[in-house]
Design a protein around this motif. Sequence first.
Motif, PDB file in Angstrom:
ATOM      1  N   ALA A   8       0.879  -1.171   0.000  1.00 37.19           N
ATOM      2  CA  ALA A   8       0.000   0.000   0.000  1.00 37.19           C
ATOM      3  C   ALA A   8       0.907   1.209   0.000  1.00 37.19           C
ATOM      4  O   ALA A   8       2.065   1.111   0.425  1.00 37.19           O
ATOM      5  CB  ALA A   8      -0.862   0.032   1.259  1.00 37.19           C
ATOM      6  N   VAL A   9       0.380   2.346  -0.451  1.00 34.79           N
ATOM      7  CA  VAL A   9       1.191   3.563  -0.334  1.00 34.79           C
ATOM      8  C   VAL A   9       1.137   4.100   1.091  1.00 34.79           C
ATOM      9  O   VAL A   9       2.122   4.582   1.631  1.00 34.79           O
ATOM     10  CB  VAL A   9       0.793   4.621  -1.391  1.00 34.79           C
ATOM     11  CG1 VAL A   9      -0.600   5.184  -1.141  1.00 34.79           C
ATOM     12  CG2 VAL A   9       1.809   5.739  -1.429  1.00 34.79           C
ATOM     13  N   GLY A  10      -0.045   3.973   1.721  1.00 41.54           N
ATOM     14  CA  GLY A  10      -0.200   4.435   3.108  1.00 41.54           C
ATOM     15  C   GLY A  10       0.534   3.483   4.045  1.00 41.54           C
ATOM     16  O   GLY A  10       0.594   2.278   3.792  1.00 41.54           O
ATOM     17  N   HIS A  64     -12.987   0.594   0.194  1.00 42.22           N
ATOM     18  CA  HIS A  64     -11.534   0.829   0.123  1.00 42.22           C
ATOM     19  C   HIS A  64     -10.949   0.156  -1.133  1.00 42.22           C
ATOM     20  O   HIS A  64     -10.040  -0.687  -1.032  1.00 42.22           O
ATOM     21  CB  HIS A  64     -10.856   0.306   1.405  1.00 42.22           C
ATOM     22  CG  HIS A  64      -9.515   0.928   1.669  1.00 42.22           C
ATOM     23  ND1 HIS A  64      -9.003   1.147   2.921  1.00 42.22           N
ATOM     24  CD2 HIS A  64      -8.568   1.385   0.818  1.00 42.22           C
ATOM     25  CE1 HIS A  64      -7.807   1.685   2.841  1.00 42.22           C
ATOM     26  NE2 HIS A  64      -7.513   1.846   1.560  1.00 42.22           N
ATOM     27  N   ARG A  74      -7.948   8.125   3.959  1.00 41.14           N
ATOM     28  CA  ARG A  74      -8.024   7.067   4.967  1.00 41.14           C
ATOM     29  C   ARG A  74      -9.187   7.375   5.880  1.00 41.14           C
ATOM     30  O   ARG A  74      -9.485   8.551   6.141  1.00 41.14           O
ATOM     31  CB  ARG A  74      -6.771   7.057   5.842  1.00 41.14           C
ATOM     32  CG  ARG A  74      -5.621   6.247   5.329  1.00 41.14           C
ATOM     33  CD  ARG A  74      -5.884   4.740   5.404  1.00 41.14           C
ATOM     34  NE  ARG A  74      -4.747   3.971   4.981  1.00 41.14           N
ATOM     35  CZ  ARG A  74      -4.409   3.719   3.727  1.00 41.14           C
ATOM     36  NH1 ARG A  74      -5.173   4.169   2.741  1.00 41.14           N
ATOM     37  NH2 ARG A  74      -3.344   2.997   3.436  1.00 41.14           N
TER      38      ARG A  74
HETATM   39  C1  GLV Z   1      -4.405   2.074  -0.140  1.00 42.60           C
HETATM   40  O1  GLV Z   1      -5.212   2.518   0.579  1.00 42.60           O
HETATM   41  C2  GLV Z   1      -3.024   2.415  -0.106  1.00 42.60           C
HETATM   42  O2  GLV Z   1      -2.567   3.111   0.822  1.00 42.60           O
HETATM   43  O3  GLV Z   1      -2.304   1.986  -1.016  1.00 42.60           O
END
Ligand code: GLV
Length: 331
Positions: A79-81, A289, A242
Amino acid sequence: MSDPARLRVLVTRRTFDDVLGDLRRRFDVDDNQGDQPLSPDELASRAAGCDGIITAVADPVTPALLDACPKLRVVANCAVGTNNVDIPACTERGVMVTNTPGVLDDTTADHAWALMFAAARRVVSSDRWLRDGHWRAWGFMDWHGVDVHHATLGIIGMGRIGQAIARRAAGFDMRVIYHNRKPLPDDRALACGAAYAGFDELLSTADFVVVSVPYGPATHHLIGARELALLKPTAVFVNVARGGVVDDAALVEVLAGGRIAAAGLDVFENEPSLHPGYVGLENAVLTPHIASASRATRLGMAELAARNLVAALEGSRPPSLVNPEVVPRPV
Ligand code: GLV
């Protein structure tokens, strides 16, 4: 039988067979292709002897988990987060943390637009009404929505995803304003056709407000009752950031009272639970999501997470290392 000479890796959620196959050629891999979310205890017991783990957004990487995994060298978050990962705790223990930036920007921006349109033009509620057999006659005065074209788009959080959302606005002749911790360099802002605005100014002037900021203590309930009260009564509010960035209870109240036109939401506090107030709201479009969920992008994320993990375990610097204070150790 696991080979004691090989490094051990856990992949916490179902992933692409090719990615898993590639990892298996290098490491002893424990997978979860059955895709049952692991409880914190299961996660800790399966990660215990691992050198690396590929985690997903809902896997909390806590000090307790890290203490249960003394050999761990890398947490490759798919995930990027990274708000599910206690980064300082990882850094303290010499554990590298990686994420998947870049590969999901356009797909996430597309989804923000999908939510903007669906919410503004009442796509989901009119579809449901039609399927439920309510359509008796065409109505000139029915299903009025909000125009996207020529409206003002306000983007809160102008990282890569925010910028990709902004660039799409030119095709709809929109004016774009943004708010960010730091204004973009002029050439970047120009490329996005976006002008900087103060936070409250953006909230009170934009027709579409899209939130695209990372989640952390500084952005917890960034959008709450006070901020929602600043929105125009005709505003459409979109969250692809988020859960937790938005106070769901406050947003439910505003939508239920018809104090803004609509909302399009991909993320929620306490996912996968949903604030019960959302369920009956005709003016909220809700998705689970999935903003990065095109097949090509999810594959790109899985491949990048695997590349990060392989690099870390082979002693080189992973392409997207989040805590560069941790120096890769030679194998
Ligand atoms: C998805 O929510 C991400 O952070 O990639």
